[in-house]
Structure formats: C-alpha cells, structure tokens
Design an enzyme around this catalytic site. Structure first.
Site, mmCIF file in Angstrom:
data_model
loop_
_atom_site.group_PDB
_atom_site.id
_atom_site.type_symbol
_atom_site.label_atom_id
_atom_site.label_comp_id
_atom_site.label_asym_id
_atom_site.label_seq_id
_atom_site.Cartn_x
_atom_site.Cartn_y
_atom_site.Cartn_z
ATOM 1 N N SER B 56 0.858 -1.188 0.000
ATOM 2 C CA SER B 56 0.000 0.000 0.000
ATOM 3 C C SER B 56 0.890 1.234 0.000
ATOM 4 C CB SER B 56 -0.877 0.017 1.256
ATOM 5 O OG SER B 56 -1.665 -1.134 1.384
ATOM 6 N N PHE B 80 10.607 -0.784 -5.231
ATOM 7 C CA PHE B 80 11.236 -0.371 -6.491
ATOM 8 C C PHE B 80 10.728 1.044 -6.792
ATOM 9 C CE2 PHE B 80 11.758 -4.889 -6.788
ATOM 10 C CZ PHE B 80 12.861 -5.107 -7.599
ATOM 11 N N HIS B 126 10.310 -2.293 -13.265
ATOM 12 C CA HIS B 126 11.161 -2.398 -12.077
ATOM 13 C C HIS B 126 12.542 -1.782 -12.300
ATOM 14 C CE1 HIS B 126 8.077 -5.310 -11.101
ATOM 15 N NE2 HIS B 126 8.605 -5.567 -9.925
#
Ligand SMILES: Cc1ncc(C[n+]2csc(CCOP(=O)(O)OP(=O)(O)O)c2C)c(N)n1
Lengths: 310, 353
Positions: B56, B80, B126
């Site tokens: 979250s 990331f 990423h």
C-alpha cells in the site's frame, strides 16, 4: 426515482419530535447554520473568491461529536469542513477571515475553505487522502499518548478512493485508535450514491473486520449516548471504528450547482427542531444571525491577509 | 565498505540515535530485511519502530506523513522506485503541500527511499529512474545516493530539512565500494558536490585518493579541463569509466561533479569551473523530456550566458521502455560509451581552436 430508493436505508429519519437541546448545543448548531448561509449570501454578492462547500443540514454531526472528542485528539476534516472547524474552535472570525483572505485568517489565507490547520485539526481538499495520514497520526498517538485518537470525517463519495481501503487495512492490522466519521448524505457533488457505491459502507468496513455503527437520527443527546461507549472503546482498546451518519446536504455542492430533482430527499433537522421548540429556536437563531452579520462586516473591513512564505 | 552496507549502517545509527525515527516498508522484517537487504537487522534491533507494511505505497507514505506531523520522523522504503507512482498523491498533494499550505511552516521530516535504475534485467516496471516526475515541486527535495556521500550524513540532512525528501538509490550502487575512484583520479567535496578530477600526483596513487575538502577542489588547471560532467550518483561509475577512456584514448581530461541533492540544485559554487570548461555535459538515467538534466542545462545557460563555449550537452536513456533482456536493456540505458560519445560529439561539434 427508483434508483434513490436503493439507499433508503441511510435516510435520516425524524419519527418523533426532537428533544430539547441545551442552549449551548443549539447555539453552536445555529452559529454554523448562520455562518454557512452567510457564505452563500456573500458569494452571491461577489464578496468571496474561489469556492466553498457548506454543511447545511449536517451541522449536528460535529456538534454531537464535540463532547466526545478531547483536546488531545486529532481531527481530520475535508472540503465540507466549516462545521467541523467551528464545532472544535468556535472561531467564526478566523474561519471567515481565512475564506475572505483577510487579516486574522487561520492559515493566512493560503489554505482557504478546505485547507485548514490549527493545533491538532487539519483539513485537505483531496478526497480520501487524509485517512492514511490519520492512521499514521493514530499510530503515533497509540505509542506516545494512549487514550487519544484520530478522527477523520469523510463523505460517502469518498468511499470510491483506494486510499480509504489501504488506510482501513492498516488501522485494523495495527489496531489504531482511528474514528472514521462518514457523513452519508446520499450524494457526491452531483452523483447520487446509487450511481457510485456498490454494496454498502457497512459491508466494506466489516470486510476489514472494522466495527461499523449507523446513526439515522439527528438528535444530539441520542447520538452521544449511543456513541460514547464506542468512542471510549477506541481509546481504551484501540482499533478503528466507522460511524456512518445518514444525513442530508440541504444546499448545493458548492454554490449554485444543485442539479438534484425537487423530490430528492432532504430532511432538515432544523425545520423539525423549530417546530418542536419555536421560542428557544427563534431567540438563539436571532442571536446567531446578529453575531454572524457583525462578524462578516467586521472581517470584510480588515486589511488583506499577509503571507510570509516560509 | 559497500554502498549498501553504508546505507544499512546509516539506518541502524539513525534508529539508535533518534527514538522518534520510524522505518516503514514492504518486506523489511528480518530475516528478509528488504528486497535489497538494506533494512537488514533493523527490525530485530528496533522491533517497535521498524514496521512491515501491506502493499500500500500510498497509505504507507500517508501514514509516514502522519507520524511526521505528530512529532515523529519517518523513513519509507519503496521496494522499487517505479512504485513511488502509487504514492504520488500523498507526496505531491499532501506531504509537499502541507509544509507551506497552512500559512505557517509545518515541519514534515519524511524520507522516501526509492531504489531506482536498471542494468539488472528487472524489466520495464522495475527499472525506471523516475526522478524527473518529482522535479519542481515546492516543498519537496530530491537527493540521490552516491559512492561519495556518506548515507548517514545525507539522511540526517534530509530529516533536518523538515520537509519530505526523496532519496533515489541506484540499485547497482548497493554492491559498489564507497569512496573509491580509479587511481588516475582524486576527489573532494565542495559543499555537497563530489568533485572528481585528474590526480595531480599522477597515476599510481591509492584508489581511495581523496583530497582535502574545500574550494581547493575547484582549482583545476586549464590543461586538465577539457570538459565537465555533471551526473547524479547512480551514474558515477559509468562517468568515471568514460573519463578514463577519454583520457587514455583521446587525451581529454575532465572533471566530474556528483551532487547529493538534485533538487533544488544550486550550481553557484560550481560556476567558476563551469564557466571555464570547453564543454559541460549532464548525463542521467531516464528518458528525455522534462528532466533534471534539462533543468540544470537551462539554469546554466541563463547563469553563464556569454561565457559558455558550447550548449550544455545532455545525455539520457533512449525514448523507450526499459527492456528485460540484457542486450536490449543495454541498448536503451546510458552506458559508459554513451557518455564518452556525447563528450566527443560535444567537443567536436564546434571546432573552436
Ligand atoms: C480525489 C478527488 N477527486 C475529486 C474531487 C472533487 N470533489 C470534491 S468534493 C466531491 C464529492 C465528494 O463527495 P462525498 O465524499 O460524498 O462528500 P460530500 O461532498 O457529499 O460531503 C468531489 C468529487 C476531490 N476533491 N478529490
């Protein structure tokens, strides 16, 4: 209109004459009402800049909560926050100066109607954003000031925001003293609840194992009596609590933007109260109106607010 | 010591010295210790203040702001850097604005750590360097980890600012050594900018060569100043490799500047050297358009108008997502050779005598 029936369950009900209120509570209620009416009038006269969202019809919610909240509690308010602020500080001068950008403004005129901070009271204009912040504050309170809580006001439309669920999850996981007050007025800007909310707020709260309590009456003593033990439990045995008020927004979303059909339900607690207690109402309303008129004239005459950007 | 270890120790020290500090993020409890192990050991030593969170990012940054508002200090680890996008509202509309939008300054000591950059084959979601999306936001400072800046000092500085800060950490740096440069070079700190230049003592010195800090670091003879490179910490090693190749292959001597704080960035102390350099080149990861390098270049063009000998040269990654396969990723990301070519092109473009 059939759609509207779908949320009949959250209507405000006035089944019996309203009980008499203390003069203090009534005075605060009517101070808020007169303040909001004055704002709409000032807008019409071109005296106000920007926007505003009045809480006409919903005044009793923060007034009922006033005696249940403590000074060391944090309060997170939203765009419809004048009543929240006035119930906490009874400072119509500072708030009006803020909205009018005049000297003595609570936030030097920078924040305006929907961005206020004073001590442990804070409002923001992005829906849902305050719940995670309130969760963080509640975590800090739980660790350092046990017994204090964070209270966040949100509307029903705000339950469309993902931030609400992320925050509920955190608050339930971490057992945070977070009181979420939902002012379910059946509408979000122009969108009726039935067009924006699947399921119910109760169902959503319960899905996180969060306790939910519904209030469908505007009677302040009844509300307080029902809530007192629940709020106390948030303090002593921390964990989130969602309190959902069925209420009605009497006025426009902001100003002159009410597109609801005439038969859209809007019950006014004040009309009912005045019918039951005409003398008390008339006297106190007159005092509130006079006070607000005087404040409006006085604040309008002040020089502009000065902001020394930090 | 490796850069990642320096950062890990910095967090240990911070938590030990300041009981108001919290560290929050996904998967940072021991024995896992975070996706890049930067938070290793923290939860064992400070279980009350090191909090593992649900997935979250928005709420975690929001809750961290709440901790900061209520008298604490918070360090958030975003797993990331790409995922900091999920916290954009909390950063842009709450944390940064709250510092000033209530009329008086509201201190909000908050650091959001963002492991950024590619070269690891993690693919398009990423590997990004999203710095540019956070530039120019009032009340928000951007820092980047570097092999020259002690992370404890950087963390202390960010928290002392009392406003939200993003710390970008090029993942590749975690396993590189702190404070090391090629034996051809030495480095100094001028304010918060690491200045790397030819070692006047010539090659053969130690690989840890570090001069005395101070303005002396900017006294560079004209002969050693064919170009100046300005890069964030993540590009330091690629820039150093390019400098080595330019020296050995083309007899070009350059100076490398690596600031710790990217935004706001005040180039004033660097203007004497930048104004003398035949070429100034700013290299960064991330695609072109609304970038940190573009911002620095515009600033330098204004401040050094009439003194710059050539337009500031910009180096970015290609206008592309970052592919996963190593050979494809290499084509998109800035390499040593990209920087080297840009300097040669920059100097060759204008054949000034
Ligand atoms: C994230 C976000 N989206 C949209 C808006 C614009 N907006 C302001 S109030 C509002 C409706 C909110 O409805 P609700 O939560 O039910 O509160 P109410 O206005 O009924 O009190 C909208 C859409 C906003 N302020 N923030």
């Amino acid at each position: 209109m059939r759609r509207l029936l779908a949320f009949q369950e959250v209507f405000l009900v006035l089944e019996r004459p309203m009980d008499r209120l203390s003069d203090d509570d009534l005075a605060l209620l009517l101070l808020i009402r007169c303040f909001e009416r004055k704002l709409l009038a000032l807008f019409e006269q071109g005296e106000l800049n920007g926007t505003t969202h009045t809480c006409l019809g919903q005044e009793y919610i923060p007034v009922a909560l006033r005696t249940l909240l403590r000074e060391d509690d944090w309060v997170f308010s939203n765009h419809r926050g004048h009543g929240h602020y006035l119930a906490r500080f009874e400072d119509p001068e500072g708030l009006l100066a803020e909205i009018m950008g005049r000297k003595g403004a609570v936030c030097e005129g920078v924040g305006g109607s929907q961005h206020l901070k004073r001590d442990r009271y804070l409002s923001t204009g992005v829906q849902g954003q305050s719940l995670p912040v309130a969760a963080g504050v509640a975590l800090r309170l739980k660790r350092h000031e046990p017994g204090a809580l964070a209270c966040a006001y949100v509307g029903d439309g705000t339950w469309g925001e993902g931030a609400v669920y992320e925050a509920l999850n955190l608050a339930a996981l971490w057992r945070l003293p977070l009181l979420v007050v939902v002012e379910h007025n059946g509408i979000a800007q122009s969108t009726p609840t039935a067009l924006q909310l699947a399921g119910t707020i109760e169902g959503r709260a319960r899905a996180f194992g969060v306790e939910h309590h519904r209030i469908g009456v505007p009677d302040i003593p009844v509300i307080r009596a029902g809530l007192a033990p629940l709020v106390e439990r948030v303090r002593t045995d921390p964990g989130p609590l969602v309190v959902e008020f069925a209420t009605h927004r009497l006025g426009p979303h902001s100003k002159g933007d009410d597109t609801r059909p005439p038969d859209f339900p809007r019950t006014d607690w004040y009309a009912a109260y005045r019918a039951a207690h005409p003398v008390q109402s008339a006297t106190i309303e007159e005092a509130a109106r006079t006070r607000i008129d005087r404040i409006a004239a006085e604040v309008a005459a002040r020089p502009p607010a000065v902001w020394t950007a930090a | 010591m490796r850069v990642g270890e320096n950062l890990n120790r910095a967090l240990h020290g911070l938590l030990a010295d300041d009981p108001s500090v919290y560290v929050l993020g996904e998967d940072l409890l021991d024995p896992y210790g975070g996706a890049f192990k930067i938070t290793k050991g923290l939860s064992t030593r400070f279980p009350d203040r090191v909090l593992t969170t649900p997935l979250s990012e928005g709420a975690v940054v929001g809750a961290a702001s709440g901790l900061a508002l209520a008298g604490g200090k918070a360090v958030v680890e975003i797993m990331f850097a790409d995922f900091v996008a999920l916290a954009f509202d909390q950063i842009l509309n709450f944390a940064a604005k709250s510092v000033t939008m209530y009329g008086t300054r509201v201190p909000l000591p908050l650091v959001i750590r963002c492991p950024s950059g590619g070269h690891r084959g993690y693919g398009p979601t990423h590997s990004q360097s999203p710095q540019k999306h956070f530039i120019g936001i009032p009340g928000l400072s951007l820092f980047e980890m570097s092999p020259f800046h002690d992370n404890r000092a950087v963390l202390d500085r960010m928290l002392a600012l009392g406003e939200p800060c993003l710390l970008f950490e090029d993942k590749v740096l975690y396993t590189r050594r702190m404070y090391e440069v090629d034996e051809l070079f030495r480095w100094d700190l001028v304010d918060d900018v690491a200045v790397v230049r030819l070692d006047p003592g010539g090659p053969g010195g130690s690989g840890m060569s570090r001069g005395d800090a101070g303005p002396g670091g900017l006294e560079i003879p004209d002969g050693d100043l064919d170009y100046v490179l300005i890069v964030p910490g993540g590009l330091a090693h690629r820039a150093l490799a390019a400098m080595r190749a330019l020296l050995l292959g083309h007899d070009l001597a350059g100076v490398l500047l690596v600031p710790s704080r990217l935004y706001p960035f005040d180039p004033s102390p660097l203007l004497p050297i930048l104004g003398r350099a035949p070429l100034v080149c700013v290299a960064e990861d991330g695609s072109a358009g609304g970038t940190w390098g573009g911002h620095v270049a515009a600033d330098l063009h204004t401040r050094l108008w009439g003194r710059l000998r050539r337009p500031v040269k910009l180096v970015h990654s290609a206008d592309s997502v970052i592919p996963t396969a190593a050979h494809l990723e290499r084509e998109v990301l800035v390499q040593e050779s990209t920087i080297r070519r840009a300097v040669l092109e920059g100097l060759g473009d204008s054949s000034a005598p």
